[in-house]
Design an enzyme around this catalytic site. Structure first.
Site, mmCIF file in Angstrom:
data_model
loop_
_atom_site.group_PDB
_atom_site.id
_atom_site.type_symbol
_atom_site.label_atom_id
_atom_site.label_comp_id
_atom_site.label_asym_id
_atom_site.label_seq_id
_atom_site.Cartn_x
_atom_site.Cartn_y
_atom_site.Cartn_z
ATOM 1 N N LYS A 2 -2.858 6.272 -2.491
ATOM 2 C CA LYS A 2 -4.134 6.991 -2.374
ATOM 3 C C LYS A 2 -4.540 7.279 -0.927
ATOM 4 C CE LYS A 2 -7.140 2.888 -2.371
ATOM 5 N NZ LYS A 2 -8.057 2.032 -3.110
ATOM 6 N N GLN A 62 1.882 -4.118 -3.148
ATOM 7 C CA GLN A 62 0.598 -4.581 -3.684
ATOM 8 C C GLN A 62 -0.053 -3.509 -4.534
ATOM 9 O OE1 GLN A 62 -0.962 -7.441 -0.073
ATOM 10 N NE2 GLN A 62 -2.098 -5.601 -0.509
ATOM 11 N N ALA A 63 -0.603 -3.920 -5.635
ATOM 12 C CA ALA A 63 -1.349 -2.980 -6.464
ATOM 13 C C ALA A 63 -2.594 -3.660 -7.015
ATOM 14 C CB ALA A 63 -0.474 -2.481 -7.603
ATOM 15 N N GLY A 64 -3.727 -2.993 -6.834
ATOM 16 C CA GLY A 64 -4.983 -3.479 -7.426
ATOM 17 C C GLY A 64 -5.177 -2.752 -8.745
ATOM 18 N N HIS A 107 -0.299 -4.339 6.545
ATOM 19 C CA HIS A 107 -0.358 -3.097 5.766
ATOM 20 C C HIS A 107 0.116 -1.930 6.626
ATOM 21 C CE1 HIS A 107 -3.295 -4.308 2.407
ATOM 22 N NE2 HIS A 107 -2.938 -5.429 3.026
ATOM 23 N N GLY A 131 -2.374 0.436 -1.831
ATOM 24 C CA GLY A 131 -3.344 1.533 -1.886
ATOM 25 C C GLY A 131 -2.910 2.590 -2.883
ATOM 26 N N GLY A 132 -3.476 2.521 -4.085
ATOM 27 C CA GLY A 132 -3.187 3.547 -5.100
ATOM 28 C C GLY A 132 -1.804 3.418 -5.720
ATOM 29 N N HIS A 152 -4.868 -7.164 7.138
ATOM 30 C CA HIS A 152 -5.383 -5.947 6.501
ATOM 31 C C HIS A 152 -5.895 -5.074 7.636
ATOM 32 C CE1 HIS A 152 -7.717 -3.257 3.983
ATOM 33 N NE2 HIS A 152 -7.182 -3.820 2.908
ATOM 34 N N LYS A 190 -4.505 -11.410 -3.415
ATOM 35 C CA LYS A 190 -5.384 -11.403 -2.244
ATOM 36 C C LYS A 190 -6.788 -10.922 -2.553
ATOM 37 C CE LYS A 190 -5.199 -7.816 0.744
ATOM 38 N NZ LYS A 190 -6.135 -6.902 0.103
ATOM 39 N N ASP A 230 -10.103 -8.717 -1.524
ATOM 40 C CA ASP A 230 -10.195 -7.385 -0.937
ATOM 41 C C ASP A 230 -10.801 -7.485 0.461
ATOM 42 O OD1 ASP A 230 -9.690 -4.665 -0.969
ATOM 43 O OD2 ASP A 230 -10.228 -4.545 -3.084
ATOM 44 N N GLU A 231 -10.664 -6.401 1.223
ATOM 45 C CA GLU A 231 -11.034 -6.455 2.641
ATOM 46 C C GLU A 231 -12.513 -6.721 2.869
ATOM 47 O OE1 GLU A 231 -9.875 -3.711 1.117
ATOM 48 O OE2 GLU A 231 -11.673 -2.443 1.098
ATOM 49 N N LYS A 263 -13.375 -4.916 -6.424
ATOM 50 C CA LYS A 263 -13.247 -5.493 -5.086
ATOM 51 C C LYS A 263 -14.456 -6.343 -4.688
ATOM 52 C CE LYS A 263 -12.780 -2.324 -1.913
ATOM 53 N NZ LYS A 263 -12.109 -1.111 -1.381
ATOM 54 N N LYS A 278 -9.582 -7.001 -8.338
ATOM 55 C CA LYS A 278 -10.522 -5.899 -8.577
ATOM 56 C C LYS A 278 -11.406 -6.276 -9.749
ATOM 57 C CE LYS A 278 -8.563 -3.102 -5.527
ATOM 58 N NZ LYS A 278 -9.098 -2.383 -4.415
HETATM 59 C C1 CAP Z 1 -5.718 -1.362 -2.553
HETATM 60 C C2 CAP Z 1 -6.743 -1.794 -1.568
HETATM 61 C C3 CAP Z 1 -6.331 -1.891 -0.108
HETATM 62 C C4 CAP Z 1 -5.781 -0.656 0.511
HETATM 63 C C5 CAP Z 1 -5.771 -0.634 2.009
HETATM 64 C C6 CAP Z 1 -7.924 -0.881 -1.668
HETATM 65 O O1 CAP Z 1 -6.260 -1.270 -3.857
HETATM 66 O O2 CAP Z 1 -7.218 -3.050 -1.899
HETATM 67 O O3 CAP Z 1 -7.446 -2.299 0.617
HETATM 68 O O4 CAP Z 1 -4.485 -0.570 0.066
HETATM 69 O O5 CAP Z 1 -5.043 0.393 2.489
HETATM 70 O O6 CAP Z 1 -9.029 -1.360 -1.749
HETATM 71 O O7 CAP Z 1 -7.707 0.311 -1.629
HETATM 72 P P1 CAP Z 1 -5.613 -0.348 -4.980
HETATM 73 P P2 CAP Z 1 -3.793 0.233 3.469
HETATM 74 O O8 CAP Z 1 -4.218 -0.878 -5.232
HETATM 75 O O9 CAP Z 1 -6.501 -0.506 -6.170
HETATM 76 O O10 CAP Z 1 -5.589 1.054 -4.453
HETATM 77 O O11 CAP Z 1 -2.828 -0.696 2.851
HETATM 78 O O12 CAP Z 1 -3.264 1.624 3.563
HETATM 79 O O13 CAP Z 1 -4.329 -0.255 4.748
HETATM 80 MG MG MG Z 2 -8.706 -3.144 -0.433
#
Ligand code: CAP
Ligand code: MG
Length: 449
Positions: free
Chosen positions: A334, A398-400, A327, A377-378, A294, A204, A206-207, A180, A178
């Site tokens: 979040k 995983q934590a961003g 995932h 995610g959160g 993802h 990793k 980000d998407e 992202k 981050k």
């Molecule tokens: C998490 C994340 C992931 C989500 C995807 C984001 O970041 O990189 O893409 O977790 O959701 O951008 O939100 P944070 P899922 O840790 O900063 O929230 O795993 O539910 O598909």
């Molecule tokens: Mg992401």
């Protein structure tokens, strides 16, 4: 009057449709159409079975179910004169209606083996848009051996990932770089390095990071892998970079080739936006790397519990095609996702055999390897005990934000996550553990009130 009407139908060679009863009159000859509804039918071992939840629109549930079966197999809105006797065995069969739940069995010869898009175009295709249904939800699919065996499944799976990372007794810890988007390559690689040094196993992309001008794929890959090697030397632990190869199919393969040449352990792909055909192409290429899935965009069709396709089905497809980690949600983070659903998806991807529940069909995965679940995610360290309690230790946490927003910085943020995992694995409360671990304390002070 009625007699004249019948004569009119015969003359026109048209169909008379009396709700469920179809009689085709082809030049005076009655042809028995395919029976799409047979509540006495016992599905064969080779049938693919779908569990739908159906809300009909101005027709009976039976009629809606019958139309789902016909449109998703051999039929269309009207009986066609081109139908042949030899194709009767291909018709899908509604064999159970219970409340809103409808089960339909599809003969496996309806599908091309080893072709995921083809299977989905039938069982998850036109039917969602039919006017005859107000809402339609595909909750789960049961895949027969014939179809299972035509796919590769994961190359590594849980055991393979653990062996690659040399971590056997705890969840793996990952982070998402981050911010992202927007970091320049050098800074991206530095954030990755700090996270690895602090204790992350995986880092990793980000998407939505691919190869934008501010951070081109090739240079990012080379620089970040270099940092992974350095972190491995310094920590004595295995470190993996999950680089996002999501792109046009040929470009994706080109990027994956480069990852292999440079000795990367993983690639990451956005399975929904990339498309299932392209995902198969990536898996069929059989690179040395594990594939991290993802699921960006999934909620467009999985979120509404009354309509669309469940995450369970997406998880089935991802396991079938062969990603190694996926995932599945967090419950506490979040993004939307309920505990019972997420833990049942966790079982679906990680077990060899799963039994039927309200939202799931029975499945024996045979030789298809298990996929490692990812919660993301959160998340922050305070969530770790809940995740391990409900999803077990075969998990990538995983934590961003939960790492890079730690007041003491990224390395400390990663350390706090490792401390939370260590405490939980030793059955020590986070609060107690944080008394002697400043990084965890900083995280708990910030996020756990
Ligand atoms: C998490 C994340 C992931 C989500 C995807 C984001 O970041 O990189 O893409 O977790 O959701 O951008 O939100 P944070 P899922 O840790 O900063 O929230 O795993 O539910 O598909
Ligand atoms: Mg992401």
């Amino acid at each position: 009057m009625f007699f004249i009407f019948i004569l009119y139908l015969i003359a026109k060679g048209l169909k008379y449709n009396n709700s469920n009863l179809y009689i085709i009159i082809k030049r005076g000859k009655k042809v028995k159409p395919i029976d799409f509804l047979n509540l006495k039918y016992k599905p064969k071992k080779s049938d693919l079975v779908c569990l739908f939840r159906v809300e009909p629109n101005k027709v009976s549930l039976k009629e809606a179910a019958e139309h789902i079966a016909l449109e998703s197999s051999t039929g269309t809105w009207d009986e066609v004169l081109t139908e042949k006797d030899y194709m009767k065995k291909l018709g899908a069969k509604v064999f159970l209606i219970k409340g809103k739940n409808v089960k339909i069995a599809y003969p496996s010869s309806l599908f091309e083996k080893g072709n995921a898009p083809n299977i989905l175009s039938s069982i998850a295709g036109n039917i969602f848009g039919m006017k005859i249904v107000k809402n339609l939800r595909l909750d789960d699919i049961k895949i027969p051996d014939e179809i299972l065996n035509s796919f590769k499944g994961p190359k590594y799976g849980i055991k393979g990932i653990r062996k690659m990372m040399k971590v056997y007794d705890r969840p793996l810890i990952g982070t998402i770089i981050k911010p992202k988007l927007g970091l320049k390559t050098k800074d991206h690689a530095k954030v990755a390095y700090d996270a690895w040094l602090g204790g992350c196993d995986l880092v990793k992309d980000d998407e939505n990071l691919s190869s934008q001008n501010f951070n081109k794929f090739e240079e990012r890959l080379a620089r970040t892998l270099e940092k992974a090697d350095k972190a491995e030397e310094e920590t004595g632990e295995k470190k993996a970079y999950l680089v996002n190869v999501t792109a046009e199919t040929k470009e994706m393969i080109k990027r994956a080739e480069l990852v292999e040449q440079l000795g990367g352990k993983f690639v990451m792909v956005d399975v929904v936006t990339e498309g299932f055909g392209a995902l198969q192409t990536l898996r069929e290429a059989d690179f040395n790397m594990a594939i991290h899935a993802h699921r960006a965009m999934h909620a467009a069709f999985t979120r509404n519990p009354r309509h669309g396709i469940s995450m369970m089905v997406l998880a089935d497809i991802v396991r079938l095609i062969g990603c190694d980690s996926l995932h599945i949600g967090t419950v506490v983070g979040k993004l939307e996702g309920r505990l019972n659903e997420i833990s049942e998806i966790d079982e679906e991807i990680e077990k060899k055999y799963v039994k039927e529940t309200k939202i799931r069909l029975e499945q024996n995965w045979g030789t298809i390897k298990p996929v490692m679940a990812v919660s993301s995610g959160g998340l922050h360290p305070g969530h770790v005990p809940f995740l391990i309690k409900h999803l077990g230790k075969d998990l990538i946490i995983q934590a961003g934000g939960g790492i890079h927003s730690n007041p003491l910085g990224t390395s400390a943020g990663a350390r706090a996550m490792r401390q939370a995992v260590n405490a939980t694995m030793q059955n020590i409360s986070l609060k107690k553990y944080s008394e002697k671990h400043a990084e965890l304390k900083a995280a708990l002070d910030k996020w756990v009130k």
